[in-house]
Motif scaffolding. Structure first.
Motif, PDB file in Angstrom:
ATOM      1  N   ILE A 283      10.218   0.680   6.102  1.00  0.00           N
ATOM      2  CA  ILE A 283       8.933   0.790   5.404  1.00  0.00           C
ATOM      3  C   ILE A 283       8.382   2.203   5.511  1.00  0.00           C
ATOM      4  CG2 ILE A 283       6.539   0.007   5.404  1.00  0.00           C
ATOM      5  CD1 ILE A 283       7.489  -2.732   6.248  1.00  0.00           C
ATOM      6  N   ALA A 284       8.533   2.817   6.701  1.00  0.00           N
ATOM      7  CA  ALA A 284       8.066   4.185   6.871  1.00  0.00           C
ATOM      8  C   ALA A 284       8.818   5.139   5.947  1.00  0.00           C
ATOM      9  CB  ALA A 284       8.223   4.611   8.323  1.00  0.00           C
ATOM     10  N   ALA A 285      10.102   4.886   5.744  1.00  0.00           N
ATOM     11  CA  ALA A 285      10.917   5.778   4.917  1.00  0.00           C
ATOM     12  C   ALA A 285      10.711   5.515   3.423  1.00  0.00           C
ATOM     13  CB  ALA A 285      12.382   5.615   5.280  1.00  0.00           C
ATOM     14  N   LEU A 286      10.658   4.252   3.030  1.00  0.00           N
ATOM     15  CA  LEU A 286      10.602   3.899   1.613  1.00  0.00           C
ATOM     16  C   LEU A 286       9.195   3.633   1.099  1.00  0.00           C
ATOM     17  CD1 LEU A 286      13.650   1.458   1.580  1.00  0.00           C
ATOM     18  CD2 LEU A 286      13.608   3.881   0.923  1.00  0.00           C
ATOM     19  N   GLY A 287       8.255   3.407   2.047  1.00  0.00           N
ATOM     20  CA  GLY A 287       6.902   3.045   1.656  1.00  0.00           C
ATOM     21  C   GLY A 287       6.754   1.538   1.578  1.00  0.00           C
ATOM     22  N   GLY A 288       5.532   1.071   1.670  1.00  0.00           N
ATOM     23  CA  GLY A 288       5.287  -0.364   1.629  1.00  0.00           C
ATOM     24  C   GLY A 288       3.885  -0.672   2.112  1.00  0.00           C
ATOM     25  N   SER A 289       3.651  -1.919   2.470  1.00  0.00           N
ATOM     26  CA  SER A 289       2.347  -2.376   2.942  1.00  0.00           C
ATOM     27  C   SER A 289       2.511  -3.145   4.236  1.00  0.00           C
ATOM     28  CB  SER A 289       1.665  -3.263   1.893  1.00  0.00           C
ATOM     29  OG  SER A 289       1.433  -2.542   0.703  1.00  0.00           O
ATOM     30  N   ILE A 290       1.525  -3.014   5.131  1.00  0.00           N
ATOM     31  CA  ILE A 290       1.542  -3.745   6.394  1.00  0.00           C
ATOM     32  C   ILE A 290       0.179  -4.373   6.631  1.00  0.00           C
ATOM     33  CG2 ILE A 290       3.293  -2.237   7.417  1.00  0.00           C
ATOM     34  CD1 ILE A 290       0.982  -0.890   8.986  1.00  0.00           C
ATOM     35  N   ASP A 291       0.159  -5.412   7.468  1.00  0.00           N
ATOM     36  CA  ASP A 291      -1.104  -6.026   7.891  1.00  0.00           C
ATOM     37  C   ASP A 291      -1.656  -5.267   9.099  1.00  0.00           C
ATOM     38  OD1 ASP A 291      -1.033  -7.974   5.936  1.00  0.00           O
ATOM     39  OD2 ASP A 291      -0.008  -9.451   7.206  1.00  0.00           O
ATOM     40  N   VAL A 292      -2.937  -4.958   9.058  1.00  0.00           N
ATOM     41  CA  VAL A 292      -3.594  -4.249  10.156  1.00  0.00           C
ATOM     42  C   VAL A 292      -4.728  -5.111  10.688  1.00  0.00           C
ATOM     43  CG1 VAL A 292      -4.983  -2.231  10.759  1.00  0.00           C
ATOM     44  CG2 VAL A 292      -3.004  -1.970   9.262  1.00  0.00           C
ATOM     45  N   PRO A 293      -4.784  -5.321  12.027  1.00  0.00           N
ATOM     46  CA  PRO A 293      -5.853  -6.159  12.592  1.00  0.00           C
ATOM     47  C   PRO A 293      -7.194  -5.442  12.589  1.00  0.00           C
ATOM     48  CG  PRO A 293      -4.554  -5.205  14.357  1.00  0.00           C
ATOM     49  CD  PRO A 293      -3.871  -4.819  13.073  1.00  0.00           C
ATOM     50  N   LYS A 294      -8.266  -6.200  12.395  1.00  0.00           N
ATOM     51  CA  LYS A 294      -9.636  -5.722  12.559  1.00  0.00           C
ATOM     52  C   LYS A 294     -10.309  -6.624  13.583  1.00  0.00           C
ATOM     53  CE  LYS A 294     -11.059  -6.233   8.344  1.00  0.00           C
ATOM     54  NZ  LYS A 294     -11.956  -6.152   7.168  1.00  0.00           N
ATOM     55  N   LEU A 295     -11.520  -6.260  13.999  1.00  0.00           N
ATOM     56  CA  LEU A 295     -12.240  -7.132  14.924  1.00  0.00           C
ATOM     57  C   LEU A 295     -12.492  -8.493  14.301  1.00  0.00           C
ATOM     58  CD1 LEU A 295     -14.848  -4.837  16.691  1.00  0.00           C
ATOM     59  CD2 LEU A 295     -12.962  -6.079  17.744  1.00  0.00           C
ATOM     60  N   LYS A 296     -12.661  -8.508  12.988  1.00  0.00           N
ATOM     61  CA  LYS A 296     -12.806  -9.758  12.251  1.00  0.00           C
ATOM     62  C   LYS A 296     -11.696  -9.834  11.209  1.00  0.00           C
ATOM     63  CE  LYS A 296     -17.838 -10.331  12.625  1.00  0.00           C
ATOM     64  NZ  LYS A 296     -19.110 -10.455  11.842  1.00  0.00           N
ATOM     65  N   GLY A 297     -10.680 -10.618  11.467  1.00  0.00           N
ATOM     66  CA  GLY A 297      -9.606 -10.802  10.499  1.00  0.00           C
ATOM     67  C   GLY A 297      -8.643  -9.638  10.454  1.00  0.00           C
ATOM     68  N   LYS A 298      -8.133  -9.351   9.238  1.00  0.00           N
ATOM     69  CA  LYS A 298      -7.150  -8.289   9.065  1.00  0.00           C
ATOM     70  C   LYS A 298      -7.329  -7.667   7.688  1.00  0.00           C
ATOM     71  CE  LYS A 298      -3.632 -11.554   7.360  1.00  0.00           C
ATOM     72  NZ  LYS A 298      -2.297 -12.110   7.569  1.00  0.00           N
ATOM     73  N   THR A 299      -6.650  -6.559   7.473  1.00  0.00           N
ATOM     74  CA  THR A 299      -6.670  -5.883   6.180  1.00  0.00           C
ATOM     75  C   THR A 299      -5.272  -5.370   5.882  1.00  0.00           C
ATOM     76  OG1 THR A 299      -7.826  -4.220   4.865  1.00  0.00           O
ATOM     77  CG2 THR A 299      -7.232  -3.602   7.101  1.00  0.00           C
ATOM     78  N   ILE A 300      -5.022  -4.988   4.629  1.00  0.00           N
ATOM     79  CA  ILE A 300      -3.709  -4.488   4.226  1.00  0.00           C
ATOM     80  C   ILE A 300      -3.781  -2.970   4.115  1.00  0.00           C
ATOM     81  CG2 ILE A 300      -1.985  -4.454   2.388  1.00  0.00           C
ATOM     82  CD1 ILE A 300      -2.731  -7.320   1.748  1.00  0.00           C
ATOM     83  N   LEU A 301      -2.816  -2.305   4.744  1.00  0.00           N
ATOM     84  CA  LEU A 301      -2.739  -0.851   4.716  1.00  0.00           C
ATOM     85  C   LEU A 301      -1.461  -0.437   3.993  1.00  0.00           C
ATOM     86  CD1 LEU A 301      -3.773   1.944   5.696  1.00  0.00           C
ATOM     87  CD2 LEU A 301      -2.395   1.597   7.774  1.00  0.00           C
ATOM     88  N   LYS A 302      -1.614   0.432   3.008  1.00  0.00           N
ATOM     89  CA  LYS A 302      -0.465   0.947   2.271  1.00  0.00           C
ATOM     90  C   LYS A 302       0.129   2.132   3.016  1.00  0.00           C
ATOM     91  CE  LYS A 302      -1.875  -0.527  -2.365  1.00  0.00           C
ATOM     92  NZ  LYS A 302      -2.160  -0.093  -3.766  1.00  0.00           N
ATOM     93  N   ILE A 303       1.462   2.058   3.224  1.00  0.00           N
ATOM     94  CA  ILE A 303       2.185   3.112   3.925  1.00  0.00           C
ATOM     95  C   ILE A 303       2.950   3.947   2.902  1.00  0.00           C
ATOM     96  CG2 ILE A 303       3.900   3.640   5.688  1.00  0.00           C
ATOM     97  CD1 ILE A 303       1.430   2.356   6.818  1.00  0.00           C
ATOM     98  N   PRO A 304       2.623   5.221   2.732  1.00  0.00           N
ATOM     99  CA  PRO A 304       3.355   6.067   1.779  1.00  0.00           C
ATOM    100  C   PRO A 304       4.796   6.294   2.243  1.00  0.00           C
ATOM    101  CG  PRO A 304       1.251   7.057   2.407  1.00  0.00           C
ATOM    102  CD  PRO A 304       1.512   5.943   3.363  1.00  0.00           C
ATOM    103  N   ALA A 305       5.692   6.498   1.311  1.00  0.00           N
ATOM    104  CA  ALA A 305       7.085   6.806   1.648  1.00  0.00           C
ATOM    105  C   ALA A 305       7.138   8.092   2.466  1.00  0.00           C
ATOM    106  CB  ALA A 305       7.911   6.936   0.373  1.00  0.00           C
ATOM    107  N   GLY A 306       8.008   8.081   3.483  1.00  0.00           N
ATOM    108  CA  GLY A 306       8.169   9.266   4.318  1.00  0.00           C
ATOM    109  C   GLY A 306       7.137   9.406   5.413  1.00  0.00           C
ATOM    110  N   THR A 307       6.389   8.345   5.720  1.00  0.00           N
ATOM    111  CA  THR A 307       5.385   8.406   6.792  1.00  0.00           C
ATOM    112  C   THR A 307       6.062   8.628   8.138  1.00  0.00           C
ATOM    113  OG1 THR A 307       3.805   6.999   5.614  1.00  0.00           O
ATOM    114  CG2 THR A 307       3.590   7.122   8.010  1.00  0.00           C
ATOM    115  N   GLN A 308       5.568   9.583   8.895  1.00  0.00           N
ATOM    116  CA  GLN A 308       6.152   9.912  10.192  1.00  0.00           C
ATOM    117  C   GLN A 308       5.461   9.144  11.317  1.00  0.00           C
ATOM    118  OE1 GLN A 308       8.874  12.170  10.293  1.00  0.00           O
ATOM    119  NE2 GLN A 308       8.627  11.776   8.100  1.00  0.00           N
ATOM    120  N   GLY A 309       6.185   8.944  12.409  1.00  0.00           N
ATOM    121  CA  GLY A 309       5.600   8.319  13.585  1.00  0.00           C
ATOM    122  C   GLY A 309       4.445   9.155  14.131  1.00  0.00           C
ATOM    123  N   GLY A 310       3.356   8.522  14.508  1.00  0.00           N
ATOM    124  CA  GLY A 310       2.186   9.231  15.014  1.00  0.00           C
ATOM    125  C   GLY A 310       1.153   9.513  13.947  1.00  0.00           C
TER     126      GLY A 310
END
Length: 378
Positions: A283-310
């Motif tokens: 997903i980090a290399a090709l891009g995609g979407s992940i679920d991210v926790p919030k204090l109340k529920g969760k949200t969807i975060l889009k990960i751009p292709a080529g995202t680096q660790g950190g």
């Protein structure tokens, strides 16, 4: 060699009487022993400026000092006022101070004392209660019932400290002032009257239930509304819910001190929250979407292709609410590349093919790193 009196007070030799007076007041406030307990240097300076002011504030003594210096007041020196010769020892420094500031108790207007029953220690004590909250409770606010022990107003005497029909009379020890002043030469100390406990009055027949205190120790409870946004160290005050005062005097306050417990996912920095989210390499290399926790529920975060660790993404307004009501902080999401520990044969073969296609070697593959390494190794 004796110190010059004008220098001690910080004034010119031609200073007016008013300038000398103002200079002494300022120095006396600075070096007074009651403001410098145990400070021998301050005590000595207080004596010196008192001596200087006593001489320079008196027209006759000042003329002698200007003409002959301090020797004018030594035994056998020139004639003093009224034809007297020498032997002038000076007044007590505290007497000079009291005359300057109105006499009486040196703790008067200047140090917060004064007449009447001021300074009595009859009010109720402030109390502290520690409350632990989860991060979620701190974010939403919560109502808490606080159970604690404190001094309560005595029911039998209604807080008066006196049996029914008992009379009060002025305390003979302090004369109704509520305090006594003990003086020993230069030092004076005001203390709560040991006879009446600061009340200024004595009760003929103290209440047997509270021994004349007007209060007894008992259980108490109060409902506290904790607002959203509190943090560790936040102090909330509940007025008049501390200990009851003696004999009907004002109660103290109850202070609630907050501690917010650590959270398993989120770290807090002021109003901002931060969390680390594992992201698959694909997903980090090709891009995609992940679920991210919030204090109340969760949200969807889009990960751009080529995202680096950190890499850190900022989600506006998804942090903690501000305690003063001015919006909310942000949620900072840090990407951690999730390297698989176990793979199937098909996954391993596919990754091997990708590695061969990239021409992977044991050195960093990005162009920027190649350039840095070339520069480093020459």
């Amino acid at each position: 060699m004796a110190e010059d009196y004008y220098t001690l007070l910080g004034v010119a030799k031609g200073a007016s009487a008013d300038e000398i007076k103002k200079a002494y007041r300022k120095k006396a406030m600075e070096f007074h022993p009651d403001r410098n307990p145990g400070n021998k240097t301050a005590e000595e300076n207080f004596k010196k400026i008192s001596r200087a002011y006593e001489v320079l504030s008196d027209e006759q003594k000042r003329k002698l000092y200007d003409a002959h210096g301090e020797s004018a007041f030594e035994q056998g020196g020139p004639s003093g006022p009224g034809g007297q010769r020498g032997g002038f020892r000076g007044a007590d420094p505290m007497d000079i101070f009291n005359q300057m500031f109105g006499g009486g108790n040196p703790f008067g207007d200047m140090f917060g004392g004064g007449g009447g029953n001021q300074g009595q220690e009859t009010g109720g004590e402030d109390l502290r209660f520690d409350v632990k909250l989860t991060l979620e409770e701190a974010a939403t606010g919560v109502n808490k019932k606080i159970n604690y022990r404190k001094h309560l107003s005595c029911e039998k005497c209604s807080g008066s400290g006196a049996e029914a029909g008992s009379k009060k009379s002025r305390c003979s020890t302090c004369g109704g002032q509520g305090h006594v002043v003990r003086s020993n030469g230069l030092f004076a100390m005001r203390q709560v009257c040991p006879n009446c406990g600061g009340e200024g009055e004595k009760i003929d027949k103290p209440c047997r239930a509270c021994a004349g205190e007007g209060r007894v120790v008992g259980d108490a409870s109060v409902d506290i509304k904790i607002p959203p946004g509190v943090d560790t160290g936040t102090r909330l005050r509940s007025s008049a819910n501390g200990s009851a005062g003696r004999r009907g005097n004002d109660a103290g306050d109850l202070y609630i001190v907050i501690t917010v417990l650590d959270h398993e996912l989120f770290e807090r920095d002021g109003d901002d929250l931060a969390c680390a989210v594992p992201v698959k390499f694909s997903i980090a290399a090709l891009g995609g979407s992940i679920d991210v926790p919030k204090l109340k529920g969760k949200t969807i975060l889009k990960i751009p292709a080529g995202t680096q660790g950190g890499t850190t993404f900022r989600l506006k307004g998804e942090g903690m609410p501000n305690l003063r009501g001015s919006g909310a902080g942000d949620l900072l999401v840090r990407v951690d590349i999730d390297v698989p520990k176990k793979m199937t044969d098909a996954q391993r073969a596919a990754l091997k093919a990708y590695s061969d296609a990239c021409g992977d070697v044991e050195a960093p593959v990005s162009d920027s790193w190649k350039q840095k390494f070339k520069k480093f190794f020459g």
